[in-house]
Design an enzyme around this catalytic site. Structure first.
Site, short mmCIF file in Angstrom:
data_model
loop_
_atom_site.label_atom_id
_atom_site.label_comp_id
_atom_site.label_asym_id
_atom_site.label_seq_id
_atom_site.Cartn_x
_atom_site.Cartn_y
_atom_site.Cartn_z
N CYS A 2 0.84 -1.19 0.00
CA CYS A 2 0.00 0.00 0.00
C CYS A 2 0.88 1.24 0.00
O CYS A 2 1.89 1.30 0.68
CB CYS A 2 -0.95 0.09 1.19
SG CYS A 2 -2.13 -1.24 1.26
N ARG A 27 4.14 -0.38 -4.74
CA ARG A 27 3.85 -0.90 -3.40
C ARG A 27 2.53 -1.68 -3.36
O ARG A 27 2.20 -2.29 -2.34
CB ARG A 27 3.78 0.25 -2.40
CG ARG A 27 5.06 1.06 -2.31
CD ARG A 27 4.87 2.21 -1.37
NE ARG A 27 4.73 1.74 -0.01
CZ ARG A 27 5.73 1.61 0.84
NH1 ARG A 27 6.94 1.93 0.47
NH2 ARG A 27 5.53 1.15 2.06
N TRP A 73 -2.64 -2.77 -1.70
CA TRP A 73 -2.33 -4.20 -1.79
C TRP A 73 -3.26 -4.85 -0.79
O TRP A 73 -3.13 -4.65 0.42
CB TRP A 73 -0.86 -4.46 -1.45
CG TRP A 73 -0.47 -5.89 -1.68
CD1 TRP A 73 -0.03 -6.43 -2.85
CD2 TRP A 73 -0.49 -6.97 -0.73
NE1 TRP A 73 0.23 -7.77 -2.68
CE2 TRP A 73 -0.05 -8.13 -1.39
CE3 TRP A 73 -0.84 -7.06 0.63
CZ2 TRP A 73 0.07 -9.37 -0.75
CZ3 TRP A 73 -0.73 -8.29 1.27
CH2 TRP A 73 -0.28 -9.43 0.57
N ASN A 99 -2.20 2.19 5.61
CA ASN A 99 -1.31 1.10 5.20
C ASN A 99 -0.98 0.31 6.46
O ASN A 99 -0.48 0.89 7.43
CB ASN A 99 -0.03 1.70 4.58
CG ASN A 99 1.04 0.66 4.35
OD1 ASN A 99 0.76 -0.53 4.25
ND2 ASN A 99 2.29 1.10 4.28
N GLY A 100 -1.27 -0.99 6.46
CA GLY A 100 -1.00 -1.81 7.65
C GLY A 100 -2.19 -2.70 7.93
O GLY A 100 -3.06 -2.89 7.07
N GLU A 485 17.65 -18.15 -6.36
CA GLU A 485 17.28 -16.80 -6.78
C GLU A 485 16.77 -16.79 -8.24
O GLU A 485 15.79 -16.12 -8.56
CB GLU A 485 18.50 -15.86 -6.60
CG GLU A 485 18.33 -14.45 -7.09
CD GLU A 485 17.20 -13.66 -6.45
OE1 GLU A 485 16.58 -14.15 -5.49
OE2 GLU A 485 16.91 -12.56 -6.95
N LYS A 489 13.07 -15.55 -9.38
CA LYS A 489 12.85 -14.50 -10.38
C LYS A 489 11.86 -14.97 -11.44
O LYS A 489 10.96 -14.24 -11.83
CB LYS A 489 14.16 -14.11 -11.09
CG LYS A 489 15.16 -13.31 -10.30
CD LYS A 489 14.77 -11.86 -10.05
CE LYS A 489 13.96 -11.72 -8.79
NZ LYS A 489 14.65 -11.57 -7.56
N GLU A 492 8.17 -15.32 -9.95
CA GLU A 492 7.41 -14.14 -9.54
C GLU A 492 7.01 -13.25 -10.71
O GLU A 492 5.99 -12.59 -10.64
CB GLU A 492 8.13 -13.35 -8.44
CG GLU A 492 9.39 -12.68 -8.85
CD GLU A 492 10.01 -11.87 -7.71
OE1 GLU A 492 9.29 -11.36 -6.86
OE2 GLU A 492 11.25 -11.75 -7.70
N HIS A 508 18.04 -37.09 -5.48
CA HIS A 508 17.26 -37.48 -4.30
C HIS A 508 15.78 -37.12 -4.47
O HIS A 508 15.05 -37.06 -3.49
CB HIS A 508 17.84 -36.81 -3.05
CG HIS A 508 19.25 -37.21 -2.78
ND1 HIS A 508 19.59 -38.45 -2.27
CD2 HIS A 508 20.41 -36.57 -3.00
CE1 HIS A 508 20.90 -38.54 -2.17
NE2 HIS A 508 21.43 -37.41 -2.61
N LYS A 607 6.06 -4.50 -3.60
CA LYS A 607 7.50 -4.33 -3.41
C LYS A 607 7.89 -4.37 -1.94
O LYS A 607 8.91 -4.91 -1.57
CB LYS A 607 7.90 -2.99 -4.04
CG LYS A 607 9.39 -2.70 -4.00
CD LYS A 607 10.12 -3.58 -4.97
CE LYS A 607 11.61 -3.38 -4.91
NZ LYS A 607 12.32 -4.52 -5.52
#
Ligand code: M6R
Length: 612
Positions: A2, A27, A73, A99-100, A485, A489, A492, A508, A607
């Site tokens: 947010c 955000r 968000w 926001n929260g 990583e 990438k 997402e 395995h 983000k």
């Protein structure tokens, strides 16, 4: 998670709010809305991106100089017009953006419902705005006082901006565990979740602390107080951010720009901290606690996502070079598992945003238990940067693409500097090896530039595998975290399922997945494990998997085995992740572009993850 932007001044608020929301869109982009405060409060909100809101308000002619906006968000309630912020109180007098998460919203809501309040949305935010109204109505209080009393009843995290149409020249803001910055312009104030929408107008900012409340007035007054109403003298800081850093600069996406910025961002990260001619590294942030850090019994890295992958590389670096035991923890697990910590431990928090809620909470616990807390952070003035005992900024500049790229290499560069410094201080590295690694670190930016010469080939390979639904990433040693990583990438930004594995673990379990439909991306640059990686590639080929191998320049063996190879410059193994991750960033970028994905704003993500 947010974004909030507020304006109070002599210029029309609306265009500034829209511009600010666009800067903050990284955000969250589930919905966007604005409240414009005049004799009345007008609220406009729309599901989806800021551009939807802009289209909706096309004919708006408001000239008011007071207002605020929000890009969401979603936490409580699906993304739709009703759940979008701002929210109005039942009497339509108070508007609020948040926001929260208000954790006790259900019990507050039940109480308010008994008093006759009606709720239109599923959000926790609508509960807070009505709680403020209830308190105001009961005691006929000014907005500031009602907000303060309401926040005392709230459990959870918030950054809020509130307006009351009876006080149209005033905005009240407050924060707890969600960021809020005040920009001080010429006869104008900005309130925002971060400095990105502010920097265009002023570089003078105040970072609000937890449980602080700010009141800005059209007559120029600014007051900062605690929630207990104790007046504070705020510290005004100068921002070191340029507007060009927030533009795409000719690239199609911020992510591509940020990938290409890495030679420069790494130079910035090393500036003043490494001298290859004289053969030293030093970090100002470590100096105040030099002895405690050098004699630490254990380092614990706490982080999330990509930053956690940097921590894993940090573990290899610290143990290999400085011979100090390291544990790497997901902050979200660490905070809830009653970890054993002592004053002899150093906890390193790694975070691009410096606002990740789980990492912040993990730090609070580490602090309580007496460990020294060190921050490796990108965003200057962020909550984590301010909570730590000491730390170093990575100086990567604003990272806008949701997928972290330049922050990752910045974090790994800082961890390399720390490991080298500690190794030298503790005598666990020979002088020639120390100097050799320093010289090599200094030329990493040039070597990254050489990887960019492979851009067209990587793009071609991306085109070949863009329609596959799965991918496996394999690496060993220092390059195992790079495999994780690379997989993250791809997942997402292109929504392709991908897994990262240590190459030797393949047999395995994951080897059962391999057939002609499975691309396997192998990071095959480690000289120390080269033969073993060649065997792993043979095993994949024997099962008809498609191999894309990242190989050292001039490699002739893997060329003959793999379907595709991407040559990258050789470097010292401890520094190899800084180079081997670059083709993986580009590969996922191009796959996402070919699949028609919004690279910078992938679905469901934000983000800065300021909620649990
Ligand atoms: O701001 P932080 O580094 O604390 O963020 C941690 C993760 O949320 C972040 O790295 C996330 O995994 C990125 N989207 C990865 O690209």
């Amino acid at each position: 998670m947010c974004g909030i932007i507020a304006y109070l001044g002599e210029q029309p608020a609306y265009p500034r709010l829209i511009k600010g929301l666009k800067r903050l869109e990284y955000r969250g982009y589930d919905s966007a809305g604005v409240a414009l405060v005049d004799q009345d409060i007008q609220v406009f909100k729309r599901k989806g991106k800021v551009s939807n809101l802009e289209a909706f308000t096309e004919t708006l002619a408001s000239q008011t100089g007071v207002g605020f906006g929000h890009t969401r968000w979603a936490t409580h309630g699906e993304p739709n017009d009703v759940n979008a912020h701002p929210h109005l109180s039942n009497n339509a007098r108070i508007a609020l953006v948040h926001n929260g998460i208000i954790e006790n919203y259900a019990s507050l809501k039940a109480t308010l419902e008994k008093e006759g309040f009606v709720f239109h949305s599923e959000t926790d935010t609508e509960v807070l705005v009505n709680l403020i109204q209830a308190i105001q109505d009961a005691n006929d209080l000014p907005l500031e006082e009602a907000v303060r009393l309401a926040l005392r009843r709230v459990v959870g995290a918030y950054a809020i901006v509130v307006a009351d149409k009876r006080e149209p020249h005033v905005l009240v803001a407050a924060r707890k565990a969600s960021p809020l910055v005040i920009g001080i312009g010429d006869k104008e104030y900005f309130l925002a979740s971060d400095a990105t929408p502010i920097v265009e107008y002023t570089n003078r900012v105040i970072y609000l602390n937890d449980e602080e409340l700010a009141v800005v007035r059209k007559n120029g007054d600014l007051e900062v107080k605690t929630l207990a109403n104790v007046p504070l003298t705020p510290y005004v800081q100068e921002l070191d951010m340029k507007i060009e850093m927030l533009e795409k600069g000719g690239y199609d996406y911020f992510m591509l720009k940020e990938i290409y910025e890495q030679p420069n961002t790494l130079r910035e990260c090393m500036r003043g901290r490494l001298n290859a001619e004289e053969g030293w590294v030093r970090l100002g942030g470590m100096e105040d606690f030099a002895s405690r850090i050098a004699h630490a019994k254990r380092f614990i890295m706490v982080a999330c996502g990509t930053s956690w992958h940097s921590g894993l590389i940090g573990e290899y670096l610290f143990e290999d070079l400085a011979r100090i035991p390291v544990e790497v923890e997901y902050a979200s697990e660490f905070r809830y598992r009653n970890p054993v910590l002592t004053e002899e431990d150093v906890v390193i928090a790694i975070s691009q945003s410096g606002e990740t809620a789980d990492t912040l909470a993990a730090l609070e616990i580490a602090k309580e238990k007496g460990a020294l807390i060190y921050g490796i952070v990108n965003v200057v003035g962020s909550s984590i940067a301010r909570l730590t005992d000491a730390g170093s900024y990575i100086h990567a500049g604003p990272e806008i693409g949701v997928a972290s790229t330049k922050a990752f290499t910045g974090q790994v560069t800082l961890l390399s500097l720390m490991a080298l410094h500690l190794a030298h201080q503790r005598g666990t590295i020979s002088e020639p090896r120390y100097r050799q690694l320093i010289s090599e670190l200094a030329v990493i930016p040039d070597k990254i530039k050489k990887v960019f010469e492979q851009d067209a080939k990587i793009r071609y390979i991306a085109g070949e595998i863009k329609d596959r639904s799965n991918a496996l990433y394999l690496g060993r040693g220092y390059n195992f975290p790079v495999a994780l990583e690379g997989a993250l990438k791809l997942k997402e930004i292109s929504y392709v399922h991908a897994e990262g594995y240590p190459a030797a673990e393949m047999k395995h379990g994951p080897i059962a997945l391999i057939d002609e439909n499975m691309p396997v991306i192998v990071i095959a640059t480690n000289r120390s494990a080269y033969d073993k990686i060649v065997s792993n590639i043979q095993e994949v080929k024997a099962r008809k998997g498609m191999v894309i191998a990242i190989v050292p320049e001039g490699d002739s063996v893997i060329q003959t085995l793999a379907d595709y190879t991407i040559e990258i410059p050789e470097t010292e193994e401890p520094l190899s992740p800084l180079i081997s991750v670059i083709p993986l960033q580009l590969l996922s970028y191009y796959i996402a572009v070919f699949r028609g994905c919004n690279v910078d704003q992938p679905r469901n993500l934000a983000k800065s993850v300021t909620v649990e």
